[in-house]
Design a protein around this motif. Structure first.
Motif, PDB file in Angstrom:
ATOM      1  N   THR A  57      42.217  42.362  39.081  1.00 36.77           N
ATOM      2  CA  THR A  57      42.286  41.110  37.915  1.00 36.77           C
ATOM      3  C   THR A  57      41.040  40.704  37.071  1.00 36.77           C
ATOM      4  O   THR A  57      40.830  41.388  36.699  1.00 36.77           O
ATOM      5  N   ARG A  58      41.313  40.175  35.855  1.00 34.04           N
ATOM      6  CA  ARG A  58      40.606  40.368  34.813  1.00 34.04           C
ATOM      7  C   ARG A  58      38.747  40.130  35.348  1.00 34.04           C
ATOM      8  O   ARG A  58      38.032  40.816  34.837  1.00 34.04           O
ATOM      9  N   SER A  90      49.465  46.111  37.894  1.00 37.18           N
ATOM     10  CA  SER A  90      48.729  44.792  36.363  1.00 37.18           C
ATOM     11  C   SER A  90      49.548  43.709  36.737  1.00 37.18           C
ATOM     12  O   SER A  90      49.467  43.258  35.741  1.00 37.18           O
ATOM     13  N   CYS A 137      47.351  41.540  35.646  1.00 37.44           N
ATOM     14  CA  CYS A 137      46.910  41.120  34.912  1.00 37.44           C
ATOM     15  C   CYS A 137      47.091  42.030  33.425  1.00 37.44           C
ATOM     16  O   CYS A 137      47.015  42.820  33.043  1.00 37.44           O
TER      17      CYS A 137
END
Length: 312
Positions: free
Chosen positions: A133-134, A169, A172
């Motif tokens: 995640t970010r 991904s 994100c």
């Protein structure tokens, strides 16, 4: 402590501050670097007791192995240009209880690396999570520097990629897109400067032995893999160095060599705890995996040393 911490944060602004880029565009003769992978503090105990998720409450063995690796590297003459660690620095996943202690213990070992040998870090799945995640990526970057970046050494262009963005991904997608855009820009830069070689570092291998092998936990999904392999081939990339497999493996695709190095830490096959010595010459990239014991006691073999001396 600030100076000591800086050794772990040299990847900033998508480049590596250890090298002055303007000084490094030109080929200056053969050199070598050291590649390691998967020190993964905590896995050996977890693997031994069959509890991968919660069994990582001891990592004394990994500390000793990482210390042996650093001591072996520090003894090498001539010195390598840098020491790259291709991911899974520690075993504790993001959010787990032992992660901070594992990271600190690894830093306490790595800080003893000769200050003239820059450390280069690559993010692995245990560093940013199987589905990053970010937040997990930001936390990694605060500890170890950028998750992807490029740098020049002696006319050779190096790319460090976040392979987890190719693996999953889903949490994100914007970050994956940003890396894709950046990578295309970097390959255009490499073409403009007519670099001697382009070399990639990432944690997850494109493939383990054959470019068309089935997808599994240790390689990238086939359609993603095909797209990356073709992009790398067209860009003239010579080699991709990775870890993740905890065994030595590798193969090639249309002149692109895929090099999979076994671990400093836990072995999942028949290989020994070790490091890879990579010699870069005018014409080729030559590498050999050494056990930590062998590199510590004997250093680099004459054949590779002769390659380094040849054109200098």
């Amino acid at each position: 402590m600030a100076a000591e911490g800086a050794a772990f944060l040299r990847a900033r602004g998508r480049t590596l501050t250890a090298f002055r880029q303007d000084d490094e565009y030109q080929w200056k003769g053969p050199f070598y670097f050291i590649q390691g992978a998967d020190p993964q503090f905590g896995l050996m105990k977890a693997w031994a007791i069959g509890d991968i998720n919660n069994g990582d409450d001891e990592w004394g063995e990994e500390i000793k192995l990482a210390e042996q690796a650093v001591q072996a590297i520090n003894k090498l003459n001539p010195k390598p240009k840098f020491f790259v660690l291709c991911g899974d620095l520690i075993h504790g996943m993001p959010g787990t209880q032992r992660r901070k202690d594992q990271e600190q213990d690894l830093k306490n070992v790595l800080k003893n690396t000769d200050q003239d040998i820059p450390l280069v870090f690559v993010s692995g799945n245990h560093d940013i999570g199987n589905t990053p995640t970010r937040e997990t990526i930001d936390n990694y970057c605060k500890n170890w520097g950028d998750d992807y970046f490029s740098f020049w050494v002696g006319g050779v262009f190096f790319l460090v990629l976040n392979s987890q963005l190719y693996f999953d991904s889903s949490k994100c997608p914007d970050l994956k897109q940003a890396q894709d855009v950046w990578l295309n820009e970097q390959l255009a830069v490499a073409e403009k400067h007519k670099c001697k070689h382009i070399i990639v570092f990432q944690h997850i291998p494109l493939f383990l032995r054959k470019p068309d092998e089935d997808h599994n936990y240790f390689n990238l999904e086939k359609s993603v893999r095909r797209e990356i392999m073709e992009k790398f081939h067209k860009a003239g990339i010579k080699a991709v160095f990775s870890g993740h497999y905890h065994r030595n493996a590798g193969g090639s695709y249309r002149g692109l060599e895929m090099v999979v190095s076994s671990a400093i830490g836990c072995q999942l096959g028949e290989d020994t705890h070790g490091l890879r010595v990579v010699v870069v010459t005018d014409e080729k990239i030559v590498h050999r995996y050494y056990s930590l014991n062998e590199l510590s006691s004997q250093g680099i073999e004459k054949e590779l040393l002769d390659m380094l001396a040849k054109q200098n």
